[in-house]
Design a protein around this motif. Structure first.
Motif, mmCIF file in Angstrom:
data_model
loop_
_atom_site.group_PDB
_atom_site.id
_atom_site.type_symbol
_atom_site.label_atom_id
_atom_site.label_comp_id
_atom_site.label_asym_id
_atom_site.label_seq_id
_atom_site.Cartn_x
_atom_site.Cartn_y
_atom_site.Cartn_z
ATOM 1 N N TRP A 135 1.785 4.578 3.306
ATOM 2 C CA TRP A 135 2.469 4.642 2.010
ATOM 3 C C TRP A 135 2.663 6.075 1.518
ATOM 4 O O TRP A 135 3.766 6.510 1.216
ATOM 5 C CB TRP A 135 1.713 3.807 0.969
ATOM 6 C CG TRP A 135 2.274 3.951 -0.407
ATOM 7 C CD1 TRP A 135 1.647 4.495 -1.484
ATOM 8 C CD2 TRP A 135 3.579 3.569 -0.853
ATOM 9 N NE1 TRP A 135 2.466 4.465 -2.576
ATOM 10 C CE2 TRP A 135 3.673 3.911 -2.227
ATOM 11 C CE3 TRP A 135 4.686 2.985 -0.239
ATOM 12 C CZ2 TRP A 135 4.820 3.681 -2.978
ATOM 13 C CZ3 TRP A 135 5.826 2.756 -0.989
ATOM 14 C CH2 TRP A 135 5.891 3.104 -2.345
ATOM 15 N N ASP B 184 4.671 -0.971 1.785
ATOM 16 C CA ASP B 184 5.916 -1.443 1.176
ATOM 17 C C ASP B 184 7.148 -0.911 1.922
ATOM 18 O O ASP B 184 7.112 0.174 2.497
ATOM 19 C CB ASP B 184 5.922 -0.906 -0.269
ATOM 20 C CG ASP B 184 6.919 -1.613 -1.144
ATOM 21 O OD1 ASP B 184 7.699 -2.421 -0.627
ATOM 22 O OD2 ASP B 184 6.903 -1.338 -2.359
ATOM 23 N N ARG C 63 8.365 -1.525 -13.344
ATOM 24 C CA ARG C 63 8.663 -1.196 -11.946
ATOM 25 C C ARG C 63 9.851 -2.021 -11.436
ATOM 26 O O ARG C 63 9.823 -2.524 -10.318
ATOM 27 C CB ARG C 63 7.434 -1.407 -11.075
ATOM 28 C CG ARG C 63 7.349 -0.376 -9.952
ATOM 29 C CD ARG C 63 6.221 -0.661 -8.981
ATOM 30 N NE ARG C 63 6.115 0.423 -8.031
ATOM 31 C CZ ARG C 63 5.875 0.271 -6.746
ATOM 32 N NH1 ARG C 63 5.714 -0.931 -6.231
ATOM 33 N NH2 ARG C 63 5.780 1.302 -5.955
ATOM 34 N N ASN D 258 2.073 -5.574 -8.778
ATOM 35 C CA ASN D 258 2.357 -4.326 -9.482
ATOM 36 C C ASN D 258 2.712 -4.439 -10.950
ATOM 37 O O ASN D 258 3.007 -3.423 -11.567
ATOM 38 C CB ASN D 258 3.480 -3.584 -8.760
ATOM 39 C CG ASN D 258 2.915 -2.631 -7.721
ATOM 40 O OD1 ASN D 258 2.125 -1.761 -8.048
ATOM 41 N ND2 ASN D 258 3.291 -2.818 -6.466
ATOM 42 N N GLY E 276 -1.154 -2.428 -8.252
ATOM 43 C CA GLY E 276 -0.605 -1.186 -8.794
ATOM 44 C C GLY E 276 -1.740 -0.218 -9.073
ATOM 45 O O GLY E 276 -1.927 0.225 -10.203
ATOM 46 N N GLY E 277 -2.525 0.075 -8.036
ATOM 47 C CA GLY E 277 -3.800 0.762 -8.217
ATOM 48 C C GLY E 277 -4.855 -0.287 -8.489
ATOM 49 O O GLY E 277 -4.793 -1.405 -7.964
ATOM 50 N N ASP F 80 -4.235 4.242 -7.553
ATOM 51 C CA ASP F 80 -3.214 4.986 -6.804
ATOM 52 C C ASP F 80 -3.499 6.475 -6.867
ATOM 53 O O ASP F 80 -2.884 7.264 -6.140
ATOM 54 C CB ASP F 80 -1.824 4.711 -7.376
ATOM 55 C CG ASP F 80 -1.268 3.385 -6.879
ATOM 56 O OD1 ASP F 80 -1.822 2.834 -5.910
ATOM 57 O OD2 ASP F 80 -0.291 2.890 -7.473
HETATM 58 C C1 GLA Z 1 1.356 -0.017 -5.477
HETATM 59 C C2 GLA Z 1 0.098 0.223 -4.681
HETATM 60 C C3 GLA Z 1 0.315 1.344 -3.695
HETATM 61 C C4 GLA Z 1 1.482 1.037 -2.797
HETATM 62 C C5 GLA Z 1 2.707 0.734 -3.633
HETATM 63 C C6 GLA Z 1 3.856 0.252 -2.774
HETATM 64 O O1 GLA Z 1 1.614 1.035 -6.337
HETATM 65 O O2 GLA Z 1 -0.979 0.497 -5.532
HETATM 66 O O3 GLA Z 1 -0.843 1.559 -2.934
HETATM 67 O O4 GLA Z 1 1.169 -0.053 -1.981
HETATM 68 O O5 GLA Z 1 2.449 -0.256 -4.616
HETATM 69 O O6 GLA Z 1 4.974 -0.016 -3.513
#
Ligand code: GLA
Length: 721
Positions: free
Chosen positions: A318, A349, A428, A466, A513-514, A533
């Motif tokens: 990522w 992703d 997002r 997320n 999302g973290g 994150d």
């Molecule tokens: C989130 C996750 C990240 C990554 C992104 C991909 O933010 O926390 O580690 O996987 O999505 O879009």
């Protein structure tokens, strides 16, 4: 007429249970070190009369006075403070009274004792069961409540706590953990004053972001690592939660925990059981090191899926590639992963969607077919290629979500949480699927199942989520919109239940999302979690420190990335204190750094067992000094690993010696600094020398040499003498 019947039923119940409460009952719940005691009074109600260090003589629990601390406080009758339960009956009566009927204690196994206490309303056919599981060796108590009734029509529940705990002390100090995206679990500590303090969240799909459902409650004075009396608690629930602390006129404290009643009035059908989430807590009068170790042991044995099994180290793409990759890039990263010596490559992703390609976060979410341009040979090819190169293959999904620019959105507008008559609101660029709908649950299950069936050999999943719910409305729930927040989480668990029936041991990382989902409700189904994150190692010291209060190191995914301007060694040393991984373009490292990383993975493999299954001792808190020092000690006290990180350094600043903990005073240990950057010599005091555990714990070592932003890892190995 109905009223008369209710009163008659009530009188009958009073007569029936009168014989039981004539002799007050004493209900004792114990672990190895903790005692929790309930007693009935002559009025038939149940009161908590003790929580603390277990009494040596059980008989003496009988002498405990019964204070005005009702075990599960009902609303609408005599109570003047925050209730645990609030109910509106069929006849419009908004009150509840709870009388003890019976209790039962059974052994679940050698370690777990189950106690259930039943309470009943003397007038209305409502029953509340308080459940407690006491884990003897781990000193953990798990408690939850079941609410049921036999009225003709649904009753309306507007409060439904998991648990109430009463504490009596001179002062109360609350340690809480707050944050935001990329700044999770910042610890804040304050003295509680009279009135109510609430820690809660209203995020719907996740519990964590601004507030975290975990706390320390220190009594008399703020506890530290080795001293002080405290309760540590956390709610096992991945959605809206509430932890409420009320200090009353007598300076008594009640801790009420559970699902957040916010926008969640629950219509409980006759004979339906509302089962609350579990509140998990421990107590110690020896400080917070003790309570963390209790949680870690419990997590290993019970709280986290396959908690005693090894985890995989990995290389993730990522941070290295974002959405920008193709087969060639990925297969070259498989080789990198193999050279690095990690177990697995994790594809993040961007691998899916065709009509609306997933080249950024604005489109494609929901369309879980391989993108034909990026991956013309499909996932199956990648799995095989990874295997050929000697690493396993894992994959990212975010199955509960949808981009408006997607085929899924076009096909199933009725599968999406959104308000009628109002614009969609995005976070997002995405929306949340209506997981309360069984068809959506099938779809979500099918994403995992489809990947696993089509691509045999997929060895790992990263499950992301997320966004939170805003403008939430479920087309499926119709008139029961106030069930949305509760049913969403239940639906998430029921999908995970299905996945676990079919794939019981597939490692799955819980990500939101973290660190949006970092709770023991979900971790029953997951093997590890993504804490943030934010992978800047300096920030990660605080974040990983925060999670370490409640979660064991093997569950806290800690990756080396390009975030932060520290040397690679510092980054690797910080990642080593958890479940280490890499998320970095190795091609961009110098050869020296690359070799160093390879060596670090090899060294981590030697020490990871101690980190993952050893006892954690936090020695110097980054909240107190400009450095963090912690260590893990194995069960036999034969091997230990110490980590030290300076976080900031003043000119000519001298850090004091650090006394180690958890060793055996009689044993002799050799000190060896490891993970040294090529060409550097250890400056650690005592490196290569042998000391008694006694010396190391009484006198300690001077760990940090002068200089800025240092990190150090050293092992202690018992020497046979
Ligand atoms: C989130 C996750 C990240 C990554 C992104 C991909 O933010 O926390 O580690 O996987 O999505 O879009």
């Amino acid at each position: 007429m109905r009223k008369t019947v209710n009163i008659l039923i009530g009188l009958f119940l009073i007569v029936l249970s009168g014989s039981i409460w004539a002799a007050p009952s004493v209900i004792i719940i114990e672990t190895q070190n903790i005692g929790l005691v309930y007693k009935t009074k002559d009025n038939g109600r149940l009161y908590q009369s003790y929580l603390g260090q277990k009494f040596q003589n059980r008989e003496e629990y009988n002498r405990l006075p019964t204070e005005a601390s009702e075990a599960y406080i009902p609303s609408g009758t005599t109570n003047l403070f925050e209730p645990a339960i609030q109910m509106l009956h069929n006849d419009g009566n908004p009150s509840l009274d709870l009388i003890f009927t019976k209790s039962e204690t059974t052994s679940v196994d050698e370690n777990i004792t189950s106690t259930t206490i039943w309470l009943k309303d003397p007038v209305y056919p409502v029953e509340v069961a308080l459940h407690f599981w006491a884990y003897r060796n781990e000193d953990i108590i798990k408690t939850w409540t079941e609410i049921t009734h036999h009225e003709k029509n649904p009753v309306l529940l507007s409060r439904f706590a998991s648990s109430v705990i009463h504490v009596s002390s001179t002062q109360y100090w609350l340690s809480q953990f707050h944050g935001d995206w990329a700044s999770e679990v910042r610890m804040e500590e304050n003295k509680l004053t009279s009135g109510i303090k609430v820690i809660d969240s209203k995020l719907g799909t996740r519990e964590n972001m601004y507030q975290t459902p975990m706390f320390f409650l220190s009594c008399d004075k703020l506890s530290d690592e080795v001293s002080g009396e405290l309760i540590a608690g956390t709610l096992a629930w991945s959605g809206n939660f509430q932890l409420l602390f009320e200090v009353d006129k007598n300076n008594s404290l009640r801790i009420i925990s559970g699902m957040n009643p916010f926008a969640s009035e629950y219509k409980l059908k006759p004979d339906e059981k509302l089962i609350t989430p579990e509140f998990i807590f421990t107590y110690s009068n020896n400080g917070r090191g003790d309570v963390s170790r209790n949680f870690h042991r419990w997590a290993r044995n019970y709280g986290i899926l396959d908690g005693t099994q090894p985890r995989m180290t990995l290389l993730n793409n990522w941070e290295a590639t974002g959405f920008n990759f193709d087969e060639k890039k990925l297969t070259s990263m498989f080789a990198d992963a193999a050279n690095l010596g990690v177990d697995l490559f994790l594809l993040d992703d961007g691998w899916f969607a065709n009509k609306y390609q997933r080249n950024d976060d604005e489109s494609g979410l929901g369309d879980w077919q391989e993108n034909k341009e990026k991956l013309p040979s499909g996932l199956g090819y990648l799995v095989k290629e990874a295997k050929k190169q000697g690493v396993k293959f894992g994959i990212w999904i975010e199955p509960e979500m949808v981009n408006p620019k997607s085929e899924l959105y076009e096909k199933h507008p009725d599968w999406i949480l959104k308000l009628p008559n109002r614009d969609e609101t995005y976070f997002r660029h995405q929306l949340v699927l209506d997981l309360t709908n069984p068809e959506v649950q099938d779809f979500v299950f099918g994403i995992v199942d489809g990947i696993m069936i089509k691509n045999s050999g997929v060895a790992y999943i990263k499950w992301d989520c997320n966004r939170m719910i805003t403008s939430g409305y479920s087309p499926y729930l119709g008139d029961n919109q106030s069930h949305l927040y509760i049913n969403y989480v239940r639906a998430f668990y029921s999908v995970m239940e299905r996945i676990r029936q079919k794939y019981p041991h597939l490692p799955i990382m819980l990500c939101s999302g973290g660190g949006g989902r970092t709770d023991y409700g979900a971790l029953k189904y997951f093997t590890e979690f993504w804490p943030s994150d934010n992978t800047d190692p300096l920030e990660r010291i605080y974040i990983q420190w925060g999670y370490s209060y409640f979660f064991p190191a093997f569950a806290v995914c800690s990756h080396v990335t390009s975030w932060g301007d520290q040397y690679l060694k510092y980054k690797i040393d910080v990642a080593m204190m958890g479940k280490m991984g890499f998320d970095i373009d190795l091609d961009k490292l110098t050869e020296r750094d690359r070799n160093f990383a390879v060596d670090a993975v090899r060294q981590y493999d030697q020490i990871k067992d101690v980190i993952w299954s050893g006892d954690l001792y936090r020695l110097v808190s980054p909240y107190h000094e400009n450095r963090a020092v912690l260590m893990y000690v194995d069960d036999q006290k034969s091997n230990a690993v110490v980590f030290s990180y300076t976080t900031y350094r003043r000119y000519k600043e001298e850090f004091p010696r650090v006394r180690l903990q958890g060793l055996s005073p009689e044993k002799a240990y050799r000190v060896d600094e490891i993970d040294l950057y090529p060409g550097t010599q250890s400056k650690l005091e005592g490196n290569g020398q042998v000391f008694s555990g006694d010396y190391l714990m009484q006198k300690g070592l001077r760990i940090d040499p002068k200089g800025a932003m240092n990190s150090k890892v050293f092992t202690l190995t018992q020497i046979n003498n």
